[in-house]
Design an enzyme around this catalytic site. Structure first.
Site, PDB file in Angstrom:
ATOM      1  CB  ALA A 182      -0.941  -0.010   1.196  1.00  0.00           C
ATOM      2  CG  HIS A 183      -1.085   4.958   0.876  1.00  0.00           C
ATOM      3  ND1 HIS A 183      -0.752   5.651   2.010  1.00  0.00           N
ATOM      4  CD2 HIS A 183      -2.334   4.474   1.081  1.00  0.00           C
ATOM      5  CE1 HIS A 183      -1.754   5.604   2.862  1.00  0.00           C
ATOM      6  NE2 HIS A 183      -2.725   4.889   2.329  1.00  0.00           N
TER       7      HIS A 183
END
Length: 352
Positions: free
Chosen positions: A245-246
């Site tokens: 994820a980010h």
């Protein structure tokens, strides 16, 4: 290659490489020790396979230098090294046939944007798309149907397989491999909750950075940062179907097995090993060389280097094993407690 040529090749990586037996036989290729035939090379790196020293038909077997092969030297040849597993990997590399994903140059149906820089020997396959202002390093292969959006920089000697999508602004180092279907740089999962229960999308304005010699498996997804960078460091190996994820930062030479899910802003140190289907809650940190067992659920940071984790929620291995042992005895413990409870009640009734 002859056995002697293989020995000479391995001296680039190991010293010494001892040949026991004849060196003139020609080796056609590698095979598993259980099924190897005459003219093939195999290896033994685990003691439980030593029985195959007498059973295999391989013409050449790579073994640890401590293994006594004197009983079998007349039947086949041996190369003795300090690490037979890695030695066999180098042999596999020597015999492996390179894939031809695209020929050097730009295929007629490829679409190349404005201001694109293509290094010497770059190959761009049919129907591949390269956006504006991209830079592709020498010797890199862009396979058919890959899509590279604007302002992407890819280093030298990379391989981008079919159906890979690389979003704008992504930075990729040298000798990186990205397998089919992976998506690099899609928006992170960022939405601001509102009082009425709706969500407002948070612009994902950062990028993804992938270091030299990293390899990304098929259908993996690595999201761009909200701001700054999601970082896959040098030498990281990501298996198929992994979600990063980010704003995650994955340290050098960390390996992540299939179906692991790594929530936003997770930081992993160098040399971590992440088992399949492990999950991470996000906004946590793992120290260097942390090992996470398959299907573990990591809900907090672990900052002691070399910690082995397992279970849900993940705990240090010894602690988790102790808890599991306790759980196995819950049934008998309940029976004991019930018996004691009955005895106490009976004693109380007799006093009355």
């Amino acid at each position: 290659m002859t056995i002697q040529e293989i020995r000479q090749y391995l001296t680039q990586f190991f010293d010494p490489v001892e040949l026991v037996g004849e060196g003139d036989a020609v080796i056609a290729g590698p095979a598993k020790i259980e099924s190897a035939a005459r003219g093939e090379v195999s290896f033994i790196a685990n003691e439980k396979y030593l029985r195959y020293l007498s059973l295999t038909s391989a013409s050449l077997v790579i073994v640890h230098r401590s293994v006594d092969v004197s009983l079998y030297a007349g039947e086949r040849s041996f190369l003795k090294v300090s690490d037979p597993y890695t030695a066999f990997v180098f042999v596999l590399q020597k015999f492996a046939r390179p894939r031809t994903l695209a020929k050097p140059g730009v295929a007629p149906t490829a679409a190349i944007g404005g201001g694109v820089s293509l290094g010497e020997g770059v190959a761009v396959g049919e129907h591949a798309v390269i956006g504006d202002r991209c830079s592709i390093g020498a010797g890199t292969v862009i396979a058919p149907n890959a899509v590279i959006m604007h302002d992407v920089k890819i280093g030298e000697g990379c391989t981008i397989f079919p159906q890979v999508t690389i979003y704008d602004g992504t930075l990729i180092g040298d000798r990186v491999v990205i397998h089919a279907g992976s998506v690099i740089g899609a928006d992170g999962f960022g939405f601001a909750p509102q009082p009425d229960g709706s969500y407002v999308k948070i612009p994902q304005m950062g990028v993804v950075e992938i270091g030299d010699d990293a390899e990304i498996g098929a259908n993996a997804t690595i999201d761009r940062a909200t701001m700054g960078s999601t970082v896959i460091a040098k030498g990281v190996k990501v298996d198929n179907l992994v979600q990063v994820a980010h704003n995650c930062r994955i340290g050098e030479h960390t390996v992540i097995a299939a179906q692991a899910g790594i929530s936003g802003s997770t930081i992993m140190g160098r040399g971590c090993m992440i088992g399949g289907q492990a999950g991470f809650a996000g906004h946590l940190e793992l120290a260097d060389r942390t090992h996470v067992a398959a299907q573990a659920g990591v809900s907090k940071s672990f900052l002691e280097p070399g910690t082995a984790l397992r279970g849900y929620p993940a705990q240090p291995m010894r602690e988790q094993l102790r808890h599991e042992a306790m759980l196995r005895h819950l049934g008998s413990m309940k029976e004991k407690i019930d018996r004691i409870d009955r005895e106490l009640k009976e004693q109380g009734a007799s006093r009355d």
